[in-house]
Design a protein around this motif. Structure first.
Motif, short mmCIF file in Angstrom:
data_model
loop_
_atom_site.label_atom_id
_atom_site.label_comp_id
_atom_site.label_asym_id
_atom_site.label_seq_id
_atom_site.Cartn_x
_atom_site.Cartn_y
_atom_site.Cartn_z
N ALA A 3 9.59 -42.59 15.41
CA ALA A 3 10.93 -43.09 15.11
C ALA A 3 11.98 -42.22 15.81
N PRO A 4 13.12 -42.82 16.20
CA PRO A 4 14.16 -42.08 16.93
C PRO A 4 14.63 -40.82 16.20
N ARG A 5 14.77 -40.91 14.88
CA ARG A 5 15.29 -39.73 14.17
C ARG A 5 14.31 -38.56 14.22
N TRP A 6 12.97 -38.88 14.24
CA TRP A 6 12.00 -37.78 14.32
C TRP A 6 11.96 -37.21 15.74
N ARG A 7 12.22 -38.08 16.73
CA ARG A 7 12.30 -37.58 18.10
C ARG A 7 13.51 -36.63 18.22
N LYS A 8 14.61 -37.01 17.57
CA LYS A 8 15.79 -36.14 17.61
C LYS A 8 15.49 -34.79 16.95
N ALA A 9 14.79 -34.82 15.82
CA ALA A 9 14.46 -33.57 15.13
C ALA A 9 13.65 -32.65 16.04
N LEU A 10 12.63 -33.23 16.70
CA LEU A 10 11.80 -32.43 17.60
C LEU A 10 12.59 -31.97 18.81
N ARG A 11 13.43 -32.87 19.36
CA ARG A 11 14.19 -32.53 20.56
C ARG A 11 15.19 -31.41 20.27
N ASP A 12 15.84 -31.46 19.10
CA ASP A 12 16.79 -30.41 18.77
C ASP A 12 16.11 -29.05 18.66
N VAL A 13 14.91 -29.02 18.09
CA VAL A 13 14.17 -27.75 17.96
C VAL A 13 13.81 -27.21 19.33
N LEU A 14 13.31 -28.09 20.20
CA LEU A 14 12.88 -27.65 21.53
C LEU A 14 14.07 -27.34 22.44
N ALA A 15 15.22 -27.97 22.17
CA ALA A 15 16.38 -27.75 23.02
C ALA A 15 17.01 -26.38 22.78
N ARG A 16 16.68 -25.75 21.68
CA ARG A 16 17.22 -24.42 21.37
C ARG A 16 16.07 -23.44 21.22
N PRO A 17 15.35 -23.14 22.28
CA PRO A 17 14.16 -22.30 22.16
C PRO A 17 14.46 -20.90 21.61
N GLY A 18 15.60 -20.33 22.05
CA GLY A 18 15.92 -18.98 21.56
C GLY A 18 16.12 -18.93 20.07
N ARG A 19 16.97 -19.84 19.57
CA ARG A 19 17.25 -19.85 18.13
C ARG A 19 16.03 -20.31 17.34
N SER A 20 15.27 -21.24 17.88
CA SER A 20 14.06 -21.69 17.19
C SER A 20 13.06 -20.55 17.06
N ILE A 21 12.92 -19.78 18.14
CA ILE A 21 11.99 -18.64 18.08
C ILE A 21 12.47 -17.61 17.06
N LEU A 22 13.79 -17.37 17.03
CA LEU A 22 14.33 -16.43 16.04
C LEU A 22 14.04 -16.90 14.61
N ALA A 23 14.25 -18.19 14.37
CA ALA A 23 13.99 -18.71 13.03
C ALA A 23 12.52 -18.59 12.67
#
Length: 792
Positions: A3-23
């Motif tokens: 679903a588009p909203r789950w793609r957005k969730a995954l895309r947002d996480v991958l689009a911010r690798p630095g902050r995602s890694i910190l979290a």
């Protein structure tokens, strides 16, 4: 299809690798410590109890004049006795160097193949051992300086020196490690040549039936056995009843396991809060996206689901990273702690249920902590989200006023600080998390300092260097003549002593105590007093007791009479003071004359000597001990034991190993979470000030200048956390020092603050703040003016 909203969730996480890694790292740190602590708790807590239970510990031990097989059979028929075994004990010394001896205790075993009480397991060597072989407890090899197959010289009563072979080792889980006690424990066969001397004591170990964990019942059965032995003409010296069902160090380990668990939960919650804060920052950046999604029909539940899915993905990644590392560390530390307790956890089952709980909580807690910011963002209206000033933004706080006072700062740097402190919640969270780690770190060093100072103060009050025991009383005039031939000896005193029974409340036996008789005018013992006073010249029936006596005798206080039973009669002393000692065994100090009268010893004879050497360091004490050994041997005087005060002192300091390792390891993980929080905050500040950074670049600020602003912000956070950590460390240090003292010594340690703890934390916080600023500073410095000004 996703679903588009789950793609957005995954895309947002991958689009911010630095902050995602910190979290992920922040939550992984919490999962790491909590899984490590829970693993240790799940393995050590039950395994200590089960392992100790597998040794079939004696319910009570009776020391008597002699024991035979017929006597053992008679005791077995006493009502309430489930099993009984003879286990004589030989007190000896073993040679560890030229004229250098270490205390040793050897238990005599009737049948190595079938021990029934206080059992042991074979570790290495021939089995069963030969009659002339020694089977050392495995932790004793280091103290004795030998290996299986080596020869070891044993000195027993009558000044007999026997050279015996070390046949192998056993693991006796019920004994404390030899290195901690500074003595050599071992086992010998029934026909061992070391038997038969005056230093052998016959012992009967009994196990009670029906109520094995009822101490009152155990004492009742032991009293029945004693009465039967006395009727048979035997003399019973003492009865020892350990705490039923508990490993000797179980209480200490349980307390520190709870402490570790608390630190693990703390770091886990902090990591989850940090992750939730980062999600809130992401959502603040995506306010217009939320407004657009709601404008095209997205519901609050769908929007909340997108961001909760992001948190779930990050939490799952944190579990994958943190759990295996936590298990590895938990296993290693459990083995380390087990080694300190002389335990073996190699057969402990893997705690699957506990680790499954970590996985479940590791995902659920971040989701729960993220619910509030996600719900707040999901409920924003379309008009607020798409307006230029959405409701989620806050007015500048009243920090502008005091920042304005810093006129000496460059204006761009002052503006950076203004932007930083505009987000008060984030500042409080970052400083608080780093301060918690700092407070834990400072408290750990304060506990170590308080412990060390307490030990130093306790032994400073004992102004003698050696305690010498003789196998039989000798003329004081003869002993003084021998001591005068040893140049290393400066002074000596002869204190009588005994080991009577303490008569507790209502006449209940309170166990064995040490009765010591120094001269009241002696300067060799000047303990600190908790209550009352020390012995004075002219005292006749006065006594000073230590805290351990009060623990054994409930209700005993100043002015009361402390009663002991010695040589078949009761003797009472008036309590005039309570000494503050670290010594965990109960001791009663009474005037020398009173002790001589109570024990029937001669004023002209002695078998115990306190020796002051001319040099007080470890090497001088060792040299003096060797000279004394030679001097006494040349006169035919048999030394039963010689203890260096330096060894006794080191034995107490060795207990600090587990305390400092536990507190420091737990504190450092909290520090790591705090450092990740600082990195996260600096990174978010850089992101949210992207346009501001672009403006600074446009008016001439170099990348180096912009990076230095980020570093300065980190230093401000570090300085604030250092100050707050010092304040937080005051109550936490007091609490830990109180708890630690009560666990090990029965009374709290004196509250002390290490003079270097705060300085070390300041140095560490500078290093951590600098390291935390590297990534956000590089990110800020690399921003071009064009992309910074184009940032939305």
């Amino acid at each position: 299809m996703i679903a588009p909203r789950w793609r957005k969730a995954l895309r947002d996480v991958l689009a911010r690798p630095g902050r995602s890694i910190l979290a992920v790292l922040a939550m992984a740190a919490g999962v790491f410590e909590s899984s490590a602590m829970l693993y240790k708790y799940a393995v050590l807590q039950p395994e200590l109890t089960q392992m100790y239970g597998r040794t079939h510990p004696a319910s009570a031990t009776l020391s008597l004049d002699h024991v035979t097989d017929a006597l053992v059979d008679s005791v077995r028929r006493v009502r309430g006795v489930a099993d009984v075994e003879a286990r004589p004990v030989v007190v000896a010394r073993v040679r560890v160097g030229q004229d250098e001896w270490t205390p040793a205790v050897f238990w005599v075993v009737r049948d190595f193949e079938r021990p029934r009480i206080d059992t042991y397991v074979r570790d290495q060597g021939a089995w069963p051992p030969a009659d002339d072989a020694l089977m050392l407890e495995r932790s004793a090899l280091q103290v004795a300086g030998v290996e299986p197959g080596d020869s070891l010289t044993v000195r027993v009563a009558g000044d007999r020196d026997l050279t015996l072979r070390v046949g192998g080792t056993v693991h006796a889980a019920g004994l404390a490690p030899a290195w901690m006690e500074h003595m050599v424990p071992g086992f010998v066969a029934w026909n061992s040549p070391i038997r038969g001397g005056a230093t052998e004591t016959a012992q009967l170990r009994i196990v009670v039936a029906d109520h094995p964990l009822d101490e009152g019942w155990i004492r009742e059965v032991a009293d029945s056995v004693q009465a039967m032995l006395v009727r048979g003409g035997h003399e019973v010296g003492r009865i020892t009843v350990p705490t039923p069902g508990l490993h000797p160090h179980a209480g200490q380990m349980a307390a520190f396991l709870y402490l570790l668990l608390a630190f693990g939960i703390l770091s886990f919650v902090l990591g989850a809060v940090l992750a939730a804060t980062m999600v809130q920052a992401w959502m603040a950046e995506q306010i217009k996206q939320i407004g657009t999604m709601k404008a095209v029909g997205a519901t609050q539940a769908q929007i909340a689901g997108i961001y909760l899915a992001q948190v779930a993905m990050l939490a799952a990644a944190a579990v994958v990273v943190g759990l295996p590392l936590g298990i590895l560390l938990g296993r290693a530390y459990a083995q380390f702690a087990a080694g300190i307790l002389n335990a073996d956890i190699s057969r402990a089952p893997f705690p699957w249920a506990m680790m499954a709980a970590v996985v479940m909580v590791g995902v659920l807690v971040p989701l729960v902590t993220a619910l509030v910011p996600v719900r707040r963002a999901a409920r924003i209206t379309v008009r607020e989200a798409l307006s230029d000033e959405p409701g989620m933004r806050r007015a500048a706080p009243p920090t502008d006023a005091w920042i304005a006072w810093l006129a000496w700062l460059p204006r761009p740097l002052a503006l950076s600080l203004r932007s930083t402190f505009a987000r008060r919640g984030r500042v409080v969270l970052t400083v608080g998390m780093l301060s918690l780690g700092g407070a834990a770190f400072i408290s750990a060093l304060n506990v170590a300092y308080a412990w060390t100072r307490a030990v130093e103060a306790d032994f400073a009050s004992r102004r003698y260097d050696l305690m010498v025991g003789l196998t039989e009383a000798r003329s004081i005039a003869t002993l003084e003549r021998v001591l005068a031939t040893v140049p290393a000896v400066e002074h000596a005193e002869f204190w009588p002593g005994a080991s009577p029974y303490l008569i507790g409340a209502a006449g209940v036996p309170g166990g064995t105590v040490s009765l010591v008789g120094p001269e009241p005018s002696s300067r060799l013992l000047t303990p600190a007093m908790e209550q009352g006073r020390w012995l004075e010249p002219g005292d006749t029936d006065a006594a000073v007791v230590n805290r351990a006596v009060l623990t054994r005798h409930g209700g005993l206080g100043m002015g009361d009479s402390v009663r002991v039973r010695i040589q078949g009669r009761n003797v009472a002393f008036a309590v005039v003071g309570v000494a503050k000692e670290l010594y965990p065994m109960p001791v009663i100090y009474a005037p020398r004359g009173a002790v001589l009268a109570a024990t029937g010893q001669s004023n002209e004879m002695a078998r115990s000597i306190r020796v002051v050497t001319r040099g007080h360091d470890d090497l001088s004490q060792r040299a003096a001990a060797r000279e004394l050994e030679r001097a006494f041997a040349s006169e035919g005087i048999t030394v039963s034991g010689m203890q260096r005060m330096q060894d006794a002192k080191q034995g107490i300091l060795d207990h600090l190993v587990i305390i400092l390792s536990v507190l420091t390891a737990a504190a450092l993980v909290v520090v790591v979470v705090g450092s990740l929080a600082l990195t996260s905050t600096l990174t978010l500040n850089v992101i949210q000030r992207t346009r501001e950074i672009g403006v600074l670049g446009a008016i001439g600020a170099t990348p180096r200048t912009i990076a230095s602003h980020v570093w300065f912000e980190a230093m401000v956070f570090g300085a604030l956390s250092w100050a707050v950590a010092n304040l937080m460390a005051l109550p936490s240090s007091w609490l830990l020092e109180t708890v630690t003292g009560r666990i090990f010594f029965g009374s709290p340690l004196d509250f002390r603050l290490s003079p270097v703890a705060s300085a070390l934390w300041l140095l560490l916080v500078v290093v951590l703040a600098t390291a935390s600023s590297v990534y956000p500073a590089q990110r800020a410095a690399r921003l071009s003016v064009r992309e910074a000004l184009a940032h939305v």
